[in-house]
Write a protein that holds these residues in place. Sequence first.
Motif, PDB file in Angstrom:
ATOM      1  N   ASN A 225      12.232  21.222  34.073  1.00 45.20           N
ATOM      2  CA  ASN A 225      13.423  21.994  34.447  1.00 45.20           C
ATOM      3  C   ASN A 225      14.677  21.616  33.667  1.00 45.20           C
ATOM      4  O   ASN A 225      15.756  22.126  33.960  1.00 45.20           O
ATOM      5  CB  ASN A 225      13.696  21.810  35.946  1.00 45.20           C
ATOM      6  CG  ASN A 225      12.589  22.363  36.813  1.00 45.20           C
ATOM      7  OD1 ASN A 225      11.840  23.245  36.384  1.00 45.20           O
ATOM      8  ND2 ASN A 225      12.473  21.849  38.024  1.00 45.20           N
TER       9      ASN A 225
ATOM     10  N   GLY B  37      13.454  21.237  44.747  1.00 41.35           N
ATOM     11  CA  GLY B  37      12.828  21.713  43.524  1.00 41.35           C
ATOM     12  C   GLY B  37      13.200  20.938  42.279  1.00 41.35           C
ATOM     13  O   GLY B  37      12.581  21.120  41.233  1.00 41.35           O
TER      14      GLY B  37
ATOM     15  N   GLU C  82       8.162  23.155  52.975  1.00 40.21           N
ATOM     16  CA  GLU C  82       7.063  23.970  52.473  1.00 40.21           C
ATOM     17  C   GLU C  82       7.574  25.246  51.791  1.00 40.21           C
ATOM     18  O   GLU C  82       7.092  25.626  50.720  1.00 40.21           O
ATOM     19  CB  GLU C  82       6.112  24.338  53.616  1.00 40.21           C
ATOM     20  CG  GLU C  82       4.902  25.139  53.179  1.00 40.21           C
ATOM     21  CD  GLU C  82       3.965  25.472  54.334  1.00 40.21           C
ATOM     22  OE1 GLU C  82       2.968  26.180  54.090  1.00 40.21           O
ATOM     23  OE2 GLU C  82       4.235  25.028  55.473  1.00 40.21           O
TER      24      GLU C  82
ATOM     25  N   GLY D   1       9.146  24.405  48.556  1.00 41.31           N
ATOM     26  CA  GLY D   1       8.098  23.983  47.639  1.00 41.31           C
ATOM     27  C   GLY D   1       7.390  25.167  47.011  1.00 41.31           C
ATOM     28  O   GLY D   1       7.101  25.182  45.804  1.00 41.31           O
ATOM     29  N   GLU D   2       7.108  26.195  47.822  1.00 42.80           N
ATOM     30  CA  GLU D   2       6.451  27.398  47.301  1.00 42.80           C
ATOM     31  C   GLU D   2       7.350  28.127  46.298  1.00 42.80           C
ATOM     32  O   GLU D   2       6.892  28.590  45.240  1.00 42.80           O
ATOM     33  CB  GLU D   2       6.096  28.339  48.454  1.00 42.80           C
ATOM     34  CG  GLU D   2       4.991  27.841  49.363  1.00 42.80           C
ATOM     35  CD  GLU D   2       3.612  28.001  48.732  1.00 42.80           C
ATOM     36  OE1 GLU D   2       3.491  28.671  47.694  1.00 42.80           O
ATOM     37  OE2 GLU D   2       2.650  27.446  49.292  1.00 42.80           O
TER      38      GLU D   2
ATOM     39  N   ALA E  50       9.869  26.833  44.543  1.00 39.32           N
ATOM     40  CA  ALA E  50      10.012  26.013  43.344  1.00 39.32           C
ATOM     41  C   ALA E  50       8.769  26.111  42.465  1.00 39.32           C
ATOM     42  O   ALA E  50       8.869  26.192  41.224  1.00 39.32           O
ATOM     43  CB  ALA E  50      10.266  24.556  43.730  1.00 39.32           C
ATOM     44  N   HIS E  51       7.590  26.102  43.074  1.00 36.27           N
ATOM     45  CA  HIS E  51       6.342  26.250  42.318  1.00 36.27           C
ATOM     46  C   HIS E  51       6.285  27.596  41.613  1.00 36.27           C
ATOM     47  O   HIS E  51       5.839  27.689  40.455  1.00 36.27           O
ATOM     48  CB  HIS E  51       5.142  26.090  43.259  1.00 36.27           C
ATOM     49  CG  HIS E  51       3.820  26.267  42.575  1.00 36.27           C
ATOM     50  ND1 HIS E  51       3.280  25.331  41.725  1.00 36.27           N
ATOM     51  CD2 HIS E  51       2.934  27.306  42.611  1.00 36.27           C
ATOM     52  CE1 HIS E  51       2.122  25.770  41.268  1.00 36.27           C
ATOM     53  NE2 HIS E  51       1.890  26.970  41.779  1.00 36.27           N
ATOM     54  N   PHE E  52       6.754  28.642  42.283  1.00 38.84           N
ATOM     55  CA  PHE E  52       6.761  29.978  41.683  1.00 38.84           C
ATOM     56  C   PHE E  52       7.687  30.011  40.469  1.00 38.84           C
ATOM     57  O   PHE E  52       7.322  30.540  39.409  1.00 38.84           O
ATOM     58  CB  PHE E  52       7.204  31.012  42.721  1.00 38.84           C
ATOM     59  CG  PHE E  52       7.045  32.429  42.264  1.00 38.84           C
ATOM     60  CD1 PHE E  52       5.843  33.107  42.432  1.00 38.84           C
ATOM     61  CD2 PHE E  52       8.098  33.116  41.663  1.00 38.84           C
ATOM     62  CE1 PHE E  52       5.692  34.426  42.011  1.00 38.84           C
ATOM     63  CE2 PHE E  52       7.958  34.436  41.241  1.00 38.84           C
ATOM     64  CZ  PHE E  52       6.756  35.077  41.421  1.00 38.84           C
TER      65      PHE E  52
ATOM     66  N   ASP F  90       8.580  27.462  38.659  1.00 38.04           N
ATOM     67  CA  ASP F  90       7.986  26.633  37.618  1.00 38.04           C
ATOM     68  C   ASP F  90       6.906  27.386  36.853  1.00 38.04           C
ATOM     69  O   ASP F  90       6.757  27.243  35.644  1.00 38.04           O
ATOM     70  CB  ASP F  90       7.383  25.367  38.243  1.00 38.04           C
ATOM     71  CG  ASP F  90       6.858  24.408  37.187  1.00 38.04           C
ATOM     72  OD1 ASP F  90       7.603  24.072  36.250  1.00 38.04           O
ATOM     73  OD2 ASP F  90       5.679  24.008  37.293  1.00 38.04           O
ATOM     74  N   ALA F  91       6.150  28.230  37.576  1.00 36.77           N
ATOM     75  CA  ALA F  91       5.056  28.983  36.958  1.00 36.77           C
ATOM     76  C   ALA F  91       5.559  30.133  36.085  1.00 36.77           C
ATOM     77  O   ALA F  91       4.856  30.541  35.147  1.00 36.77           O
ATOM     78  CB  ALA F  91       4.109  29.504  38.024  1.00 36.77           C
TER      79      ALA F  91
END
Length: 370
Positions: free
Chosen positions: A138, A170, A355, A358-359, A361-363, A365-366
């Motif tokens: 990031n 995140g 949670e 986290g979801e 932030a993962h999105f 990142d992807a």
Amino acid sequence: MSQFPISALEKPIAFSRRLFLGSSLAAAVLPSVAKADEAAPSSAATGLAPRLIPARELPVPKTVSPELQAVIGAPYPLGWNDVPQDSTGWKDLAFKSAASVANSITAIRDHFSLKVEQTTMAGVPVFVITPEEIAPNNRDRLLVHIHGGGYVLFPGEAGAGEGMMMAGYGKFRVVSIDYRMAPDFPFPAALDDVTAVWRVLLASYEPSKMGIFGTSAGGALTLSTILRAKSEGLPLPGAIAPASPCADLTWSGDSVMANAYVDNALVSRSGWVGAAAALYAGTHDLTDPELSPLFGDFSGFPPAILTSGTRDLILSDTVRTHRKLRQARVNAVLQIFEGESHAQFLTPFVPETQESFGEIAHFFDAHLAS
């Protein structure tokens, strides 16, 4: 139209933040308040008789964390249906909204050891939020946060709590926009400010490395910003995260009726939240896509993750937005949290909040370029 719900670290106070998000009232109160909701457009538009539902008790679900059970089981916020009658009243409500979350803002900043700097971009106040440690992926990325509050509440740093939690969970650098609000600055002032900041950031960051997110009014402004950027030929972000967006100010979604008085944050559109939306819209057509982005063209939108809860008064806005994005062949993910009312996935420091962030932030990142 949210900021964030009562902190799990403190007991509810009489003038709680949940007042602005809009557990049962006395039975004698419900009929008179519910009568206002019967004017919702759903039955009139179809010509079909509404379904009569018997009175019933709604237990707190045991399928969520104990911390979230306490939030779900809380009574309606005091004053949820006290609608200001003039500009002075709305400004007083905005002042109280900021005071109501001051302790939570401090707790979030301290918990994550965040650096929060106030500055301006294109004359618009912003807060630049930097976590103690930025994740390696990031370091060249930036997230843009648009706060909620019905276009009228949580001025100043009070609006930056969600942005702070995203920075903390995140490990992103975040710019939170303190846009102009009604009653002094109705539509399109907020959207103009967000777009102005986006233009400034485009000069320093690659758009594919930036994401935009926000909840409620902030979720709607996230969508409207993409529509405005498309119309003006501006580069789009790499991904967006509009949570529980108030994407249809005509209040046409099924959950507006189905979750009325089930949602213990907004409660009902007959309260302050409906009046705030009308105040922001002014005399403009409520189907203007920059006001109600569900009426816009979602083709070419960046990948999106949407968040809501099963008791959210405007859950339908989130669901309909997701379906419209998918119909436009946009990569869109929908996450719905058990038992949560409007924006309760923003309650600080409960497991479901970690949670949800986290979801998201993962999105990001992807889908954001490295």
